[in-house]
Enzyme design. Structure first.
Site, PDB file in Angstrom:
ATOM      1  N   GLY A 178      58.044 -54.610 -34.162  1.00 55.19           N
ATOM      2  CA  GLY A 178      58.322 -54.540 -35.594  1.00 55.19           C
ATOM      3  C   GLY A 178      57.318 -55.240 -36.491  1.00 55.19           C
ATOM      4  O   GLY A 178      57.166 -54.902 -37.653  1.00 55.19           O
ATOM      5  N   GLU A 234      56.994 -63.216 -37.677  1.00 52.53           N
ATOM      6  CA  GLU A 234      58.137 -62.318 -37.404  1.00 52.53           C
ATOM      7  C   GLU A 234      58.302 -61.318 -38.538  1.00 52.53           C
ATOM      8  O   GLU A 234      58.018 -61.633 -39.693  1.00 52.53           O
ATOM      9  CB  GLU A 234      59.429 -63.153 -37.313  1.00 52.53           C
ATOM     10  CG  GLU A 234      59.695 -63.746 -35.945  1.00 52.53           C
ATOM     11  CD  GLU A 234      60.351 -62.754 -35.002  1.00 52.53           C
ATOM     12  OE1 GLU A 234      60.283 -61.526 -35.257  1.00 52.53           O
ATOM     13  OE2 GLU A 234      60.936 -63.200 -34.008  1.00 52.53           O
ATOM     14  N   ASP A 235      58.799 -60.142 -38.204  1.00 52.60           N
ATOM     15  CA  ASP A 235      59.153 -59.183 -39.243  1.00 52.60           C
ATOM     16  C   ASP A 235      60.457 -59.598 -39.928  1.00 52.60           C
ATOM     17  O   ASP A 235      60.558 -59.627 -41.139  1.00 52.60           O
ATOM     18  CB  ASP A 235      59.274 -57.763 -38.651  1.00 52.60           C
ATOM     19  CG  ASP A 235      60.076 -57.740 -37.346  1.00 52.60           C
ATOM     20  OD1 ASP A 235      60.483 -58.816 -36.858  1.00 52.60           O
ATOM     21  OD2 ASP A 235      60.295 -56.634 -36.806  1.00 52.60           O
ATOM     22  N   ASP A 245      67.140 -62.539 -37.966  1.00 52.15           N
ATOM     23  CA  ASP A 245      68.515 -62.122 -38.209  1.00 52.15           C
ATOM     24  C   ASP A 245      69.438 -63.244 -37.715  1.00 52.15           C
ATOM     25  O   ASP A 245      69.602 -64.248 -38.395  1.00 52.15           O
ATOM     26  CB  ASP A 245      68.704 -60.799 -37.464  1.00 52.15           C
ATOM     27  CG  ASP A 245      70.033 -60.144 -37.707  1.00 52.15           C
ATOM     28  OD1 ASP A 245      70.704 -60.518 -38.660  1.00 52.15           O
ATOM     29  OD2 ASP A 245      70.402 -59.242 -36.934  1.00 52.15           O
ATOM     30  N   LYS A 283      67.234 -62.821 -42.994  1.00 55.11           N
ATOM     31  CA  LYS A 283      68.625 -62.386 -43.227  1.00 55.11           C
ATOM     32  C   LYS A 283      69.516 -63.595 -42.958  1.00 55.11           C
ATOM     33  O   LYS A 283      70.240 -63.648 -41.967  1.00 55.11           O
ATOM     34  CB  LYS A 283      68.946 -61.273 -42.230  1.00 55.11           C
ATOM     35  CG  LYS A 283      69.580 -60.061 -42.854  1.00 55.11           C
ATOM     36  CD  LYS A 283      70.109 -59.142 -41.800  1.00 55.11           C
ATOM     37  CE  LYS A 283      69.286 -57.924 -41.564  1.00 55.11           C
ATOM     38  NZ  LYS A 283      69.901 -57.024 -40.573  1.00 55.11           N
ATOM     39  N   PHE A 298      71.049 -53.458 -43.089  1.00 55.53           N
ATOM     40  CA  PHE A 298      70.090 -53.036 -42.071  1.00 55.53           C
ATOM     41  C   PHE A 298      68.925 -52.341 -42.768  1.00 55.53           C
ATOM     42  O   PHE A 298      69.101 -51.368 -43.485  1.00 55.53           O
ATOM     43  CB  PHE A 298      70.737 -52.111 -41.034  1.00 55.53           C
ATOM     44  CG  PHE A 298      69.905 -52.048 -39.787  1.00 55.53           C
ATOM     45  CD1 PHE A 298      70.056 -53.013 -38.790  1.00 55.53           C
ATOM     46  CD2 PHE A 298      68.936 -51.067 -39.627  1.00 55.53           C
ATOM     47  CE1 PHE A 298      69.264 -52.985 -37.655  1.00 55.53           C
ATOM     48  CE2 PHE A 298      68.152 -51.039 -38.488  1.00 55.53           C
ATOM     49  CZ  PHE A 298      68.310 -51.999 -37.501  1.00 55.53           C
ATOM     50  N   VAL A 299      67.742 -52.886 -42.560  1.00 55.71           N
ATOM     51  CA  VAL A 299      66.572 -52.360 -43.275  1.00 55.71           C
ATOM     52  C   VAL A 299      65.571 -51.727 -42.300  1.00 55.71           C
ATOM     53  O   VAL A 299      65.510 -52.113 -41.134  1.00 55.71           O
ATOM     54  CB  VAL A 299      65.871 -53.460 -44.098  1.00 55.71           C
ATOM     55  CG1 VAL A 299      66.731 -53.880 -45.277  1.00 55.71           C
ATOM     56  CG2 VAL A 299      65.507 -54.666 -43.248  1.00 55.71           C
ATOM     57  N   ASP A 333      62.300 -50.622 -37.426  1.00 56.78           N
ATOM     58  CA  ASP A 333      62.823 -49.321 -37.009  1.00 56.78           C
ATOM     59  C   ASP A 333      64.339 -49.297 -36.954  1.00 56.78           C
ATOM     60  O   ASP A 333      65.003 -50.329 -36.930  1.00 56.78           O
ATOM     61  CB  ASP A 333      62.311 -48.968 -35.605  1.00 56.78           C
ATOM     62  CG  ASP A 333      63.018 -49.777 -34.521  1.00 56.78           C
ATOM     63  OD1 ASP A 333      63.075 -51.009 -34.643  1.00 56.78           O
ATOM     64  OD2 ASP A 333      63.557 -49.161 -33.573  1.00 56.78           O
ATOM     65  N   ARG A 355      59.499 -46.537 -38.788  1.00 53.92           N
ATOM     66  CA  ARG A 355      58.504 -47.616 -38.822  1.00 53.92           C
ATOM     67  C   ARG A 355      57.372 -47.283 -39.788  1.00 53.92           C
ATOM     68  O   ARG A 355      56.719 -48.154 -40.329  1.00 53.92           O
ATOM     69  CB  ARG A 355      57.896 -47.828 -37.434  1.00 53.92           C
ATOM     70  CG  ARG A 355      58.837 -48.423 -36.408  1.00 53.92           C
ATOM     71  CD  ARG A 355      58.038 -48.901 -35.200  1.00 53.92           C
ATOM     72  NE  ARG A 355      58.851 -49.098 -34.016  1.00 53.92           N
ATOM     73  CZ  ARG A 355      59.488 -50.233 -33.717  1.00 53.92           C
ATOM     74  NH1 ARG A 355      59.435 -51.255 -34.532  1.00 53.92           N
ATOM     75  NH2 ARG A 355      60.184 -50.331 -32.614  1.00 53.92           N
TER      76      ARG A 355
HETATM   77  P1  IMP Z   1      67.687 -61.947 -34.072  1.00 52.79           P
HETATM   78  O1  IMP Z   1      67.396 -62.439 -32.693  1.00 52.79           O
HETATM   79  O2  IMP Z   1      69.150 -61.636 -34.267  1.00 52.79           O
HETATM   80  O3  IMP Z   1      67.169 -62.848 -35.161  1.00 52.79           O
HETATM   81  O4  IMP Z   1      67.038 -60.503 -34.203  1.00 52.79           O
HETATM   82  C1  IMP Z   1      65.749 -60.295 -34.475  1.00 52.79           C
HETATM   83  C2  IMP Z   1      65.336 -58.880 -34.199  1.00 52.79           C
HETATM   84  O5  IMP Z   1      66.387 -57.913 -34.416  1.00 52.79           O
HETATM   85  C3  IMP Z   1      64.245 -58.497 -35.150  1.00 52.79           C
HETATM   86  O6  IMP Z   1      62.987 -58.926 -34.687  1.00 52.79           O
HETATM   87  C4  IMP Z   1      64.403 -57.004 -35.241  1.00 52.79           C
HETATM   88  O7  IMP Z   1      63.741 -56.374 -34.190  1.00 52.79           O
HETATM   89  C5  IMP Z   1      65.893 -56.762 -35.054  1.00 52.79           C
HETATM   90  N1  IMP Z   1      66.535 -56.617 -36.377  1.00 52.79           N
HETATM   91  C6  IMP Z   1      67.428 -57.438 -36.942  1.00 52.79           C
HETATM   92  N2  IMP Z   1      67.799 -56.993 -38.151  1.00 52.79           N
HETATM   93  C7  IMP Z   1      67.120 -55.853 -38.357  1.00 52.79           C
HETATM   94  C8  IMP Z   1      67.063 -54.908 -39.460  1.00 52.79           C
HETATM   95  O8  IMP Z   1      67.717 -55.029 -40.504  1.00 52.79           O
HETATM   96  N3  IMP Z   1      66.235 -53.844 -39.291  1.00 52.79           N
HETATM   97  C9  IMP Z   1      65.479 -53.663 -38.172  1.00 52.79           C
HETATM   98  N4  IMP Z   1      65.494 -54.510 -37.134  1.00 52.79           N
HETATM   99  C10 IMP Z   1      66.307 -55.604 -37.224  1.00 52.79           C
END
Ligand code: IMP
Length: 296
Positions: free
Chosen positions: A157, A209-210, A213, A241, A262-263, A269, A275
């Protein structure tokens, strides 16, 4: 959005639809801001042409044409004349077919049903992302002057953001990527599928990081990278987020804090799609049902 305070009265419904599309994309526009003289009788201007739109971010004038071919030919002739008289002006005629295709992307018009994407709206337009990324790059360049940081991205991402961010960093730096996957049926388990190629011992690491979450992925990564004895580990994320955070992770650089939506787009993606969108958009709720389970 319209740069003038009052919404203009459009001469044709297609112009109003076009303005809505520009708003959706976050592209600034002005309606009929300028008239170009095209014919003179001595000193006196006897013919002018007023393009429908001006897009200041692109320095582009647009004339819409949803009309008959004979009128298109006439408009084209006028546009050629304007270009001859004003060689520095960018001006484009948008044809009926271009216009329908563009409308369809946003769910309007005759092609819409076959080409509508599952997008609700644009959250951050191309210009906003570029502006914020440049500001982050400037901060990083100040903080990391003389430190020769290594920017570490987690595929996939982050590739758009990393490519743009690193070009805004004006101090010497290196870049490397890792790839991880989440164990199935286990939200907390993360496995490295591609490790870094460089030695981090004594280096200043900036994880890029993109989106953060829950923060679980990042938590794992920080622990993993700390074990390689770097001089420091910090985080830069384009999107935060925060409402969904489960961990207590310090994010030194944040592009935008976003709500729990969700973006997609700009590298992000939904099931490997979207993407390539140049902006960041919100997925429509009906498409997003399954999205919470989507992984990198
Ligand atoms: P975390 O471990 O819950 O912080 O998740 C991180 C990963 O979940 C990100 O690097 C993304 O790949 C995916 N992710 C979480 N939220 C989104 C979203 O809104 N759109 C797309 N990918 C997301």
């Amino acid at each position: 959005m319209a740069l003038k305070s009052l919404d203009p009265v459009f001469a044709h419904p297609s112009e109003s639809e076009f303005a809505q599309i520009l708003d959706f994309y976050g592209v600034d526009w002005e309606y009929e801001p300028r008239s170009f003289p095209t014919e003179w009788d001595g000193e006196r201007v006897i013919e002018m042409f007023t393009p429908d739109f001006y897009l200041p971010q692109m320095d582009l004038y647009i004339e819409l044409t949803t009309l008959k071919q004979s009128l298109v030919t006439k408009k084209n002739r006028k546009l050629r004349r304007i270009r001859e008289l004003n060689p520095d002006i960018n001006i484009r005629l948008l044809y009926r077919r271009d216009f329908h295709r563009l409308l369809a992307k946003f769910g309007f018009g005759p092609l819409a049903s076959s080409e509508t994407p599952m997008l609700e709206s644009v959250m951050f337009g191309t210009g906003q992302i570029a502006e914020r990324t440049a500001a982050l790059g400037r901060e990083i360049s100040v903080d990391y002057a003389d430190k020769k940081p290594i920017l570490v991205g987690v595929l996939r991402g982050v590739f758009c953001f990393m490519a743009d961010l690193m070009r805004q960093v004006s101090v010497p730096m290196a870049v490397d990527f890792m790839s991880i996957s989440h164990y199935e049926n286990d939200d907390l388990g993360v496995r490295i599928t591609k490790d870094l190629d460089v030695d981090l011992g004594g280096r200043h690491v900036l994880i890029v990081e993109d989106i953060v979450d829950t923060g679980m992925t990042l938590n794992f990564l920080i622990d993993y990278l700390q074990a390689k004895n770097p001089a420091s580990v910090e985080v830069c994320t384009l999107l935060d987020k925060r409402a969904r955070r489960l961990t207590d992770t310090n994010l030194k650089y944040v592009g935008f804090e976003i709500a729990d939506e969700f973006v997609v787009g700009y590298g992000l993606d939904y099931m490997e799609e979207y993407r390539n969108l140049p902006f960041i958009g919100i997925l429509r709720p009906d498409a997003g049902e399954a999205a919470n389970g989507a992984q990198k």
